[in-house]
Design an enzyme around this catalytic site. Structure first.
Site, PDB file in Angstrom:
ATOM      1  N   ASN A  74     -66.201 -62.519   9.177  1.00 29.33           N
ATOM      2  CA  ASN A  74     -64.902 -62.335   8.527  1.00 29.33           C
ATOM      3  C   ASN A  74     -64.026 -61.571   9.512  1.00 29.33           C
ATOM      4  OD1 ASN A  74     -62.709 -61.771   6.944  1.00 29.33           O
ATOM      5  ND2 ASN A  74     -63.757 -60.332   5.586  1.00 29.33           N
ATOM      6  N   LYS A  93     -60.984 -60.797   9.338  1.00 28.07           N
ATOM      7  CA  LYS A  93     -59.920 -59.979   8.730  1.00 28.07           C
ATOM      8  C   LYS A  93     -58.610 -60.238   9.498  1.00 28.07           C
ATOM      9  CE  LYS A  93     -63.496 -56.958   7.044  1.00 28.07           C
ATOM     10  NZ  LYS A  93     -63.941 -55.669   6.577  1.00 28.07           N
ATOM     11  N   HIS A 133     -62.793 -60.242  -1.862  1.00 25.59           N
ATOM     12  CA  HIS A 133     -63.238 -59.196  -0.931  1.00 25.59           C
ATOM     13  C   HIS A 133     -62.704 -57.852  -1.425  1.00 25.59           C
ATOM     14  CE1 HIS A 133     -63.653 -56.807   2.715  1.00 25.59           C
ATOM     15  NE2 HIS A 133     -64.534 -57.701   3.108  1.00 25.59           N
ATOM     16  N   GLU A 181     -61.323 -55.532   0.034  1.00 20.91           N
ATOM     17  CA  GLU A 181     -59.990 -55.188   0.553  1.00 20.91           C
ATOM     18  C   GLU A 181     -58.905 -55.923  -0.229  1.00 20.91           C
ATOM     19  OE1 GLU A 181     -60.959 -56.132   4.605  1.00 20.91           O
ATOM     20  OE2 GLU A 181     -62.325 -54.417   4.643  1.00 20.91           O
ATOM     21  N   GLU A 189     -71.323 -56.377  -0.882  1.00 18.38           N
ATOM     22  CA  GLU A 189     -70.820 -55.455   0.130  1.00 18.38           C
ATOM     23  C   GLU A 189     -70.515 -54.105  -0.511  1.00 18.38           C
ATOM     24  OE1 GLU A 189     -68.837 -57.884   3.511  1.00 18.38           O
ATOM     25  OE2 GLU A 189     -67.344 -57.446   1.998  1.00 18.38           O
ATOM     26  N   GLY A 201     -67.219 -51.194   7.493  1.00 19.72           N
ATOM     27  CA  GLY A 201     -66.485 -50.663   8.640  1.00 19.72           C
ATOM     28  C   GLY A 201     -66.738 -49.194   8.898  1.00 19.72           C
ATOM     29  N   SER A 232     -71.230 -53.156   7.822  1.00 18.27           N
ATOM     30  CA  SER A 232     -71.779 -52.637   9.082  1.00 18.27           C
ATOM     31  C   SER A 232     -73.037 -53.370   9.541  1.00 18.27           C
ATOM     32  CB  SER A 232     -72.028 -51.120   8.973  1.00 18.27           C
ATOM     33  OG  SER A 232     -70.810 -50.445   8.724  1.00 18.27           O
TER      34      SER A 232
END
Ligand SMILES: O=C[C@H](O)COP(=O)(O)O
Length: 253
Positions: free
Chosen positions: A9, A11, A95, A97, A167, A173, A213
């Protein structure tokens, strides 16, 4: 036996020229599609070019989001039929985000999942808990709700074809990975929730990725776990060498 699926991904990273350079470097070295499904989910702007550049190879292209309507006055949005029209094959939905910064709800993710199947796209449906939720013991109820709400109304066949990405938000991250055991336990709970809603025969076939990660150094252990069938990878999917190592781990997993 569930075939591993490794999805990068990207992003909001890379320029078009860098994206093309990446796929040109990687596409000839992707392990056979019989061993692992290799996907790159890129920004909308790059999709037609990347689909063209990877035609006839085992590297597949996905989007990172879409609207659930086929067309309409939705400024700035991209529709499932527009993605299908340029031969995109996968789409990441829900997701964390998107949920956090763009108010994406379980209901919207469900509409998008239906729209994905109606347009021949495979959804990668994300779920995950915050650190506070984890510490409050709410992980299982949070992810089970997100997943069963997202899959609501889909046929058994569609559920089997869906990819779930677990996730934990605190691991995205941050360099903090859930331990392989922790990740496996939650993926197992997700499988149980799918089993309760759609039956064990369905749940046994659904692929569940772990994300947060994931790196070449920790992917093998994650993939060795019973309920982890792949990875959704941000940072470590941006460099060809590292992405290829992730794919190799998938092919050998
Ligand atoms: O979609 C990918 C995830 O958000 C994980 O990102 P990360 O691998 O950079 O932690």
């Amino acid at each position: 036996m569930r075939k591993p699926i490794i999805a990068g991904n990207w992003k909001m990273f890379k320029k078009l020229s860098e994206a093309v350079q990446f796929v040109d470097e990687v596409k000839g070295q992707v392990p056979a599609a019989s061993k692992v499904d290799a996907v790159i989910c890129a920004p909308f702007l790059f999709l037609p070019t990347l689909v063209e550049a990877t035609k006839g190879t085992d590297l597949k292209i996905g989007a990172q989001n879409m609207h659930f309507e086929l067309e309409g006055a939705f400024t700035g949005e991209v529709s499932p039929s527009q993605l299908a029209d340029v031969d995109v094959q996968y789409v990441v939905l829900g997701h964390s985000e998107r949920r956090e910064y763009f108010n994406e709800t379980d209901e919207a993710v469900n509409k998008k999942a239906h729209a994905a199947f109606e347009n021949g796209l495979t959804p990668i449906i994300c779920c995950g808990e915050t650190l506070e939720e984890r510490e409050a013991g709410q992980t299982v109820s949070k992810v089970s709700t997100q997943v069963t709400e997202a899959l609501k109304g889909l046929s058994k066949e569609q559920v089997i074809q869906s990819v779930i990405a677990y996730e934990p938000i605190w691991a995205i991250g941050t360099g903090k990975t859930a331990t392989a055991e922790e990740a496996n336990e939650t993926c197992g709970e997700i499988r149980s929730a799918i089993s309760e809603a759609f039956g064990a025969d369905v749940a046994d076939q659904v692929r569940i990725q772990y994300g947060g990660s994931v790196k070449p150094g920790n992917i093998a252990e994650l993939l060795s776990m019973e309920h982890i069938d792949g990875a959704l990878v941000g940072g470590a999917s941006l460099e060809p060498a590292s992405y290829l190592q992730l794919l190799e781990a998938g092919a050998n997993g």
